[in-house]
Write a protein that holds these residues in place. Structure first.
Motif, PDB file in Angstrom:
ATOM      1  N   TRP A 204       0.788  -1.235   0.000  1.00  0.00           N
ATOM      2  CA  TRP A 204       0.000   0.000   0.000  1.00  0.00           C
ATOM      3  C   TRP A 204       0.819   1.283   0.000  1.00  0.00           C
ATOM      4  N   CYS A 205       2.040   1.265   0.453  1.00  0.00           N
ATOM      5  CA  CYS A 205       2.770   2.523   0.673  1.00  0.00           C
ATOM      6  C   CYS A 205       3.964   2.672  -0.264  1.00  0.00           C
TER       7      CYS A 205
ATOM      8  N   CYS B 179       4.436   5.028  -3.338  1.00  0.00           N
ATOM      9  CA  CYS B 179       4.700   6.465  -3.136  1.00  0.00           C
ATOM     10  C   CYS B 179       5.849   6.732  -2.166  1.00  0.00           C
ATOM     11  N   HIS B 180       6.122   5.782  -1.260  1.00  0.00           N
ATOM     12  CA  HIS B 180       7.090   6.077  -0.194  1.00  0.00           C
ATOM     13  C   HIS B 180       8.362   5.238  -0.242  1.00  0.00           C
TER      14      HIS B 180
ATOM     15  N   SER C 266       7.881  14.427  -1.920  1.00  0.00           N
ATOM     16  CA  SER C 266       7.150  15.444  -1.185  1.00  0.00           C
ATOM     17  C   SER C 266       7.750  15.646   0.214  1.00  0.00           C
ATOM     18  N   LEU C 267       8.132  14.527   0.855  1.00  0.00           N
ATOM     19  CA  LEU C 267       8.717  14.641   2.201  1.00  0.00           C
ATOM     20  C   LEU C 267      10.142  15.194   2.142  1.00  0.00           C
TER      21      LEU C 267
ATOM     22  N   TYR D 252      10.904  18.426   4.482  1.00  0.00           N
ATOM     23  CA  TYR D 252      11.905  18.445   5.560  1.00  0.00           C
ATOM     24  C   TYR D 252      13.268  18.973   5.128  1.00  0.00           C
TER      25      TYR D 252
ATOM     26  N   LEU E 274      10.064   6.854   4.321  1.00  0.00           N
ATOM     27  CA  LEU E 274       9.448   6.487   5.616  1.00  0.00           C
ATOM     28  C   LEU E 274      10.170   5.330   6.298  1.00  0.00           C
TER      29      LEU E 274
ATOM     30  N   ARG F 268      12.885   6.444   8.627  1.00  0.00           N
ATOM     31  CA  ARG F 268      12.547   7.315   9.766  1.00  0.00           C
ATOM     32  C   ARG F 268      12.478   6.504  11.057  1.00  0.00           C
TER      33      ARG F 268
ATOM     34  N   PHE G  76       0.742   9.228  14.958  1.00  0.00           N
ATOM     35  CA  PHE G  76       1.048  10.069  13.795  1.00  0.00           C
ATOM     36  C   PHE G  76       0.859   9.255  12.508  1.00  0.00           C
ATOM     37  N   ILE G  77       1.450   8.059  12.482  1.00  0.00           N
ATOM     38  CA  ILE G  77       1.321   7.199  11.292  1.00  0.00           C
ATOM     39  C   ILE G  77      -0.141   6.809  11.079  1.00  0.00           C
TER      40      ILE G  77
ATOM     41  N   VAL H  12      -2.547   7.404   7.797  1.00  0.00           N
ATOM     42  CA  VAL H  12      -3.080   6.233   7.068  1.00  0.00           C
ATOM     43  C   VAL H  12      -4.604   6.299   7.010  1.00  0.00           C
TER      44      VAL H  12
ATOM     45  N   VAL I  31      -3.408  12.692   3.095  1.00  0.00           N
ATOM     46  CA  VAL I  31      -2.922  14.071   3.045  1.00  0.00           C
ATOM     47  C   VAL I  31      -2.513  14.349   1.598  1.00  0.00           C
TER      48      VAL I  31
ATOM     49  N   MET J  55      -2.155  11.633  -0.982  1.00  0.00           N
ATOM     50  CA  MET J  55      -2.203  10.336  -0.283  1.00  0.00           C
ATOM     51  C   MET J  55      -3.644  10.021   0.120  1.00  0.00           C
TER      52      MET J  55
ATOM     53  N   ILE K 224      -6.710  -1.875   4.918  1.00  0.00           N
ATOM     54  CA  ILE K 224      -5.686  -2.146   5.936  1.00  0.00           C
ATOM     55  C   ILE K 224      -6.431  -2.307   7.265  1.00  0.00           C
TER      56      ILE K 224
ATOM     57  N   LEU L 163       7.552   0.282  10.791  1.00  0.00           N
ATOM     58  CA  LEU L 163       8.122   1.620  10.593  1.00  0.00           C
ATOM     59  C   LEU L 163       8.785   2.143  11.867  1.00  0.00           C
TER      60      LEU L 163
HETATM   61  C1  HEC Z   1      -0.520   8.044  -3.684  1.00  0.00           C
HETATM   62  C2  HEC Z   1       0.728   8.193  -2.974  1.00  0.00           C
HETATM   63  C3  HEC Z   1       0.793   7.805  -1.523  1.00  0.00           C
HETATM   64  C4  HEC Z   1       0.471   6.603  -0.944  1.00  0.00           C
HETATM   65  C5  HEC Z   1      -0.068   5.358  -1.624  1.00  0.00           C
HETATM   66  C6  HEC Z   1       0.817   6.714   0.465  1.00  0.00           C
HETATM   67  N1  HEC Z   1       1.291   7.957   0.732  1.00  0.00           N
HETATM   68 FE1  HEC Z   1       1.817   8.660   2.533  1.00  0.00          FE
HETATM   69  N2  HEC Z   1       2.143  10.509   1.747  1.00  0.00           N
HETATM   70  C7  HEC Z   1       2.060  10.820   0.414  1.00  0.00           C
HETATM   71  C8  HEC Z   1       2.312  12.241   0.247  1.00  0.00           C
HETATM   72  C9  HEC Z   1       2.348  12.991  -1.063  1.00  0.00           C
HETATM   73  C10 HEC Z   1       2.521  12.741   1.547  1.00  0.00           C
HETATM   74  C11 HEC Z   1       2.664  14.209   1.947  1.00  0.00           C
HETATM   75  C12 HEC Z   1       4.023  14.687   2.116  1.00  0.00           C
HETATM   76  C13 HEC Z   1       3.990  16.154   2.463  1.00  0.00           C
HETATM   77  O1  HEC Z   1       3.364  16.566   3.449  1.00  0.00           O
HETATM   78  O2  HEC Z   1       4.629  16.876   1.730  1.00  0.00           O
HETATM   79  C14 HEC Z   1       2.422  11.626   2.460  1.00  0.00           C
HETATM   80  C15 HEC Z   1       2.606  11.739   3.820  1.00  0.00           C
HETATM   81  C16 HEC Z   1       2.636  10.680   4.697  1.00  0.00           C
HETATM   82  C17 HEC Z   1       2.956  10.771   6.105  1.00  0.00           C
HETATM   83  C18 HEC Z   1       3.323  12.036   6.861  1.00  0.00           C
HETATM   84  C19 HEC Z   1       4.818  12.128   7.001  1.00  0.00           C
HETATM   85  C20 HEC Z   1       5.303  13.482   7.497  1.00  0.00           C
HETATM   86  O3  HEC Z   1       6.363  13.484   8.157  1.00  0.00           O
HETATM   87  O4  HEC Z   1       4.639  14.501   7.232  1.00  0.00           O
HETATM   88  C21 HEC Z   1       2.903   9.506   6.607  1.00  0.00           C
HETATM   89  C22 HEC Z   1       3.160   9.072   8.041  1.00  0.00           C
HETATM   90  C23 HEC Z   1       2.549   8.632   5.521  1.00  0.00           C
HETATM   91  N3  HEC Z   1       2.389   9.367   4.367  1.00  0.00           N
HETATM   92  C24 HEC Z   1       2.409   7.271   5.638  1.00  0.00           C
HETATM   93  C25 HEC Z   1       1.948   6.461   4.607  1.00  0.00           C
HETATM   94  C26 HEC Z   1       1.719   5.052   4.763  1.00  0.00           C
HETATM   95  C27 HEC Z   1       2.010   4.256   6.031  1.00  0.00           C
HETATM   96  C28 HEC Z   1       1.201   4.609   3.584  1.00  0.00           C
HETATM   97  C29 HEC Z   1       0.710   3.229   3.266  1.00  0.00           C
HETATM   98  C30 HEC Z   1      -0.327   2.714   4.083  1.00  0.00           C
HETATM   99  C31 HEC Z   1       1.133   5.737   2.680  1.00  0.00           C
HETATM  100  N4  HEC Z   1       1.605   6.841   3.332  1.00  0.00           N
HETATM  101  C32 HEC Z   1       0.676   5.687   1.376  1.00  0.00           C
HETATM  102  C33 HEC Z   1       1.759   9.950  -0.613  1.00  0.00           C
HETATM  103  C34 HEC Z   1       1.302   8.652  -0.452  1.00  0.00           C
END
Ligand code: HEC
Length: 114
Positions: free
Chosen positions: A38-39, A42-43, A54-55, A59, A67, A70, A77-78, A82, A86, A89, A97, A109
């Motif tokens: 799932w993650c 993108c991550h 993006s992160l 930062y 991720l 980290r 937070f996580i 989820v 955001v 995402m 999940i 994580l």
């Molecule tokens: C479609 C793409 C995408 C998917 C799929 C995705 N994310 Fe993200 N995620 C992002 C983006 C874009 C951000 C925003 C980053 C920002 O604030 O600039 C983000 C932010 C986050 C953040 C915040 C981190 C921070 O320090 O601000 C967390 C935690 C996170 N994601 C966890 C997850 C997890 C766990 C999964 C899987 C379950 C997941 N993401 C799936 C794109 C995705």
């Protein structure tokens, strides 16, 4: 004869238990599977992944952009991100999940309360 059968059965049962991977290893593995499913798209640790990129911008190098690198994220937070999403995402539903899988993902994580 009966005793022999019993002993053989007990030995087999012992073997079955011994060959199972430890519960801890299964959980860690499951957490990684959930992340990969799932993650990762993108991550994953590559600047070509939108979440990682993006992160990196957010930062500016003060925290790892990937991720999985980290160690500063609290479980809540996580879970918040989820379940709520955001920017691009998506929010993940419990049918995608489960709460149990989310716990394993949070452990994977290395989440800890600060
Ligand atoms: C479609 C793409 C995408 C998917 C799929 C995705 N994310 Fe993200 N995620 C992002 C983006 C874009 C951000 C925003 C980053 C920002 O604030 O600039 C983000 C932010 C986050 C953040 C915040 C981190 C921070 O320090 O601000 C967390 C935690 C996170 N994601 C966890 C997850 C997890 C766990 C999964 C899987 C379950 C997941 N993401 C799936 C794109 C995705």
């Amino acid at each position: 004869m009966k005793t022999h059968c019993l002993i053989v059965l007990m030995l087999l049962a012992g073997l079955a238990v011994a060959s199972e991977p430890s519960e801890q290893a299964v959980s860690a593995n499951r957490g990684k599977l959930v992340f990969d499913q799932w993650c990762g798209i993108c991550h994953a640790a590559s600047p070509r992944m939108p979440g990682t990129a993006s992160l990196a911008a957010k930062y500016g190098g003060s925290l790892p952009a990937a991720l999985e690198e980290r160690t500063d994220m609290p479980p809540a937070f996580i879970k918040y991100f989820v379940r709520n999403g955001v920017l691009i995402m998506p929010a993940f539903r419990k049918t995608e999940i489960t709460d149990a899988d989310l716990e394993l993902l949070v452990d994977y994580l290395k989440a800890k309360d600060q």
